[in-house]
Design a protein around this motif. Structure first.
Motif, PDB file in Angstrom:
ATOM      1  N   UNK A 118       0.830  -1.199   0.000  1.00  0.00           N
ATOM      2  CA  UNK A 118       0.000   0.000   0.000  1.00  0.00           C
ATOM      3  C   UNK A 118       0.868   1.252   0.000  1.00  0.00           C
ATOM      4  N   UNK A 119       1.985   1.179  -0.713  1.00  0.00           N
ATOM      5  CA  UNK A 119       2.913   2.302  -0.841  1.00  0.00           C
ATOM      6  C   UNK A 119       3.367   2.812   0.528  1.00  0.00           C
ATOM      7  N   UNK A 120       3.626   1.860   1.423  1.00  0.00           N
ATOM      8  CA  UNK A 120       4.137   2.129   2.761  1.00  0.00           C
ATOM      9  C   UNK A 120       3.186   3.001   3.574  1.00  0.00           C
ATOM     10  N   UNK A 121       1.895   2.726   3.403  1.00  0.00           N
ATOM     11  CA  UNK A 121       0.900   3.391   4.243  1.00  0.00           C
ATOM     12  C   UNK A 121       0.890   2.729   5.611  1.00  0.00           C
ATOM     13  N   UNK A 122       1.031   3.498   6.707  1.00  0.00           N
ATOM     14  CA  UNK A 122       1.104   2.881   8.035  1.00  0.00           C
ATOM     15  C   UNK A 122      -0.264   2.712   8.678  1.00  0.00           C
ATOM     16  N   UNK A 123      -0.382   1.676   9.484  1.00  0.00           N
ATOM     17  CA  UNK A 123      -1.540   1.492  10.355  1.00  0.00           C
ATOM     18  C   UNK A 123      -1.077   1.769  11.786  1.00  0.00           C
ATOM     19  N   UNK A 124      -1.719   2.702  12.434  1.00  0.00           N
ATOM     20  CA  UNK A 124      -1.279   3.173  13.748  1.00  0.00           C
ATOM     21  C   UNK A 124      -2.010   2.417  14.855  1.00  0.00           C
ATOM     22  N   UNK A 125      -1.236   1.909  15.811  1.00  0.00           N
ATOM     23  CA  UNK A 125      -1.776   1.214  16.975  1.00  0.00           C
ATOM     24  C   UNK A 125      -1.297   1.909  18.232  1.00  0.00           C
ATOM     25  N   UNK A 126      -2.094   1.870  19.260  1.00  0.00           N
ATOM     26  CA  UNK A 126      -1.703   2.429  20.553  1.00  0.00           C
ATOM     27  C   UNK A 126      -1.790   1.363  21.628  1.00  0.00           C
ATOM     28  N   UNK A 127      -0.949   1.514  22.644  1.00  0.00           N
ATOM     29  CA  UNK A 127      -0.948   0.612  23.791  1.00  0.00           C
ATOM     30  C   UNK A 127      -1.636   1.330  24.930  1.00  0.00           C
ATOM     31  N   UNK A 128      -2.776   0.831  25.328  1.00  0.00           N
ATOM     32  CA  UNK A 128      -3.575   1.472  26.362  1.00  0.00           C
ATOM     33  C   UNK A 128      -3.318   0.852  27.728  1.00  0.00           C
ATOM     34  N   UNK A 129      -3.698   1.552  28.762  1.00  0.00           N
ATOM     35  CA  UNK A 129      -3.679   1.011  30.118  1.00  0.00           C
ATOM     36  C   UNK A 129      -5.039   0.387  30.409  1.00  0.00           C
ATOM     37  N   UNK A 130      -5.042  -0.781  31.010  1.00  0.00           N
ATOM     38  CA  UNK A 130      -6.323  -1.424  31.292  1.00  0.00           C
ATOM     39  C   UNK A 130      -6.182  -2.928  31.286  1.00  0.00           C
ATOM     40  N   UNK A 131      -7.287  -3.603  31.133  1.00  0.00           N
ATOM     41  CA  UNK A 131      -7.264  -5.067  31.154  1.00  0.00           C
ATOM     42  C   UNK A 131      -6.650  -5.605  29.880  1.00  0.00           C
TER      43      UNK A 131
END
Length: 222
Positions: A118-131
């Protein structure tokens, strides 16, 4: 540092001011560089904190703790393509086994997966606090991160194993995952897999222990 795939002995080493590339003469009794080292550098992209070749050695991905961009190097041409993003600098890079995706961790609570298709399109993920069920979240699509292993400490005979992971290493075929833990009396300093080749039909794990012991664990037909 990272060995270039499909070459006899070409080594990339992240340094204070850039990336050094050596071709090692494996025929010598004392291993040394056969040619003068090639030095790759880019303004503001230093010191280098992670270097990773893709599966066929055509691209070298580099990251710097002081640069928010990653670089994809065409090493043979000594040219680079920046992968730009907004946020904390990148701390660790990993290619998928098929080289279709590039994972980048940051010094913050964000990581990205870049798609070559995908022409180096990034998918952004976050690390949340919680269970545990809500550790990861992605705003790009309704995807879910699933737990594949229980790492809680338990007694295995006379030893206690598990706990907080420190390093992960996938086998070349994606069938094995090695995990290094922080809290162990004798800890592995480095782990890497040796992929199957025409001469080597088994997948093997090489472990460098803190005691100085080097262990090779073959998986065979497992």
């Amino acid at each position: 540092m990272a060995w270039r795939p499909l070459t006899a002995a070409e080594l990339a080493v992240g340094c204070q001011k850039g990336v050094c590339l050596w071709t090692v003469d494996t025929n010598m009794h004392i291993t040394r560089s056969a040619t003068q080292a090639v030095f790759l550098k880019h303004p503001g992209h230093c010191p280098i904190t992670s270097v990773q070749w893709n599966a066929n050695g055509t691209w070298l991905a580099t990251a710097s703790i002081s640069d928010t961009d990653m670089l994809l190097w065409d090493v043979d041409r000594q040219q680079n393509t920046p992968l730009r993003r907004v946020g904390p600098p990148c701390s660790l890079l990993k290619w998928s086994p098929d080289a279709a995706n590039l994972f980048s961790a940051t010094v913050g609570n964000v990581f990205r997966v870049w798609s070559a298709n995908k022409k180096w399109t990034p998918e952004r993920w976050t690390i949340n606090c919680g269970v545990d069920e809500q550790i990861f979240a992605s705003g790009a699509s309704p995807k879910e991160a699933l737990k594949i292993a229980e790492l809680t400490k338990f007694n295995a005979g006379r030893r206690e194993v598990g706990g907080e992971p420190q390093v992960l290493a996938w086998g070349g075929d994606g069938g094995h995952l090695a995990v290094m833990f922080k809290d162990t009396p004798e800890y592995p300093s480095y782990v890497c897999f040796q992929s199957k080749t025409q001469r080597n039909t088994d997948t093997g794990l090489t472990i460098g222990w803190s005691s100085g012991r080097i262990e090779y664990f073959p998986f065979g037909s497992m």
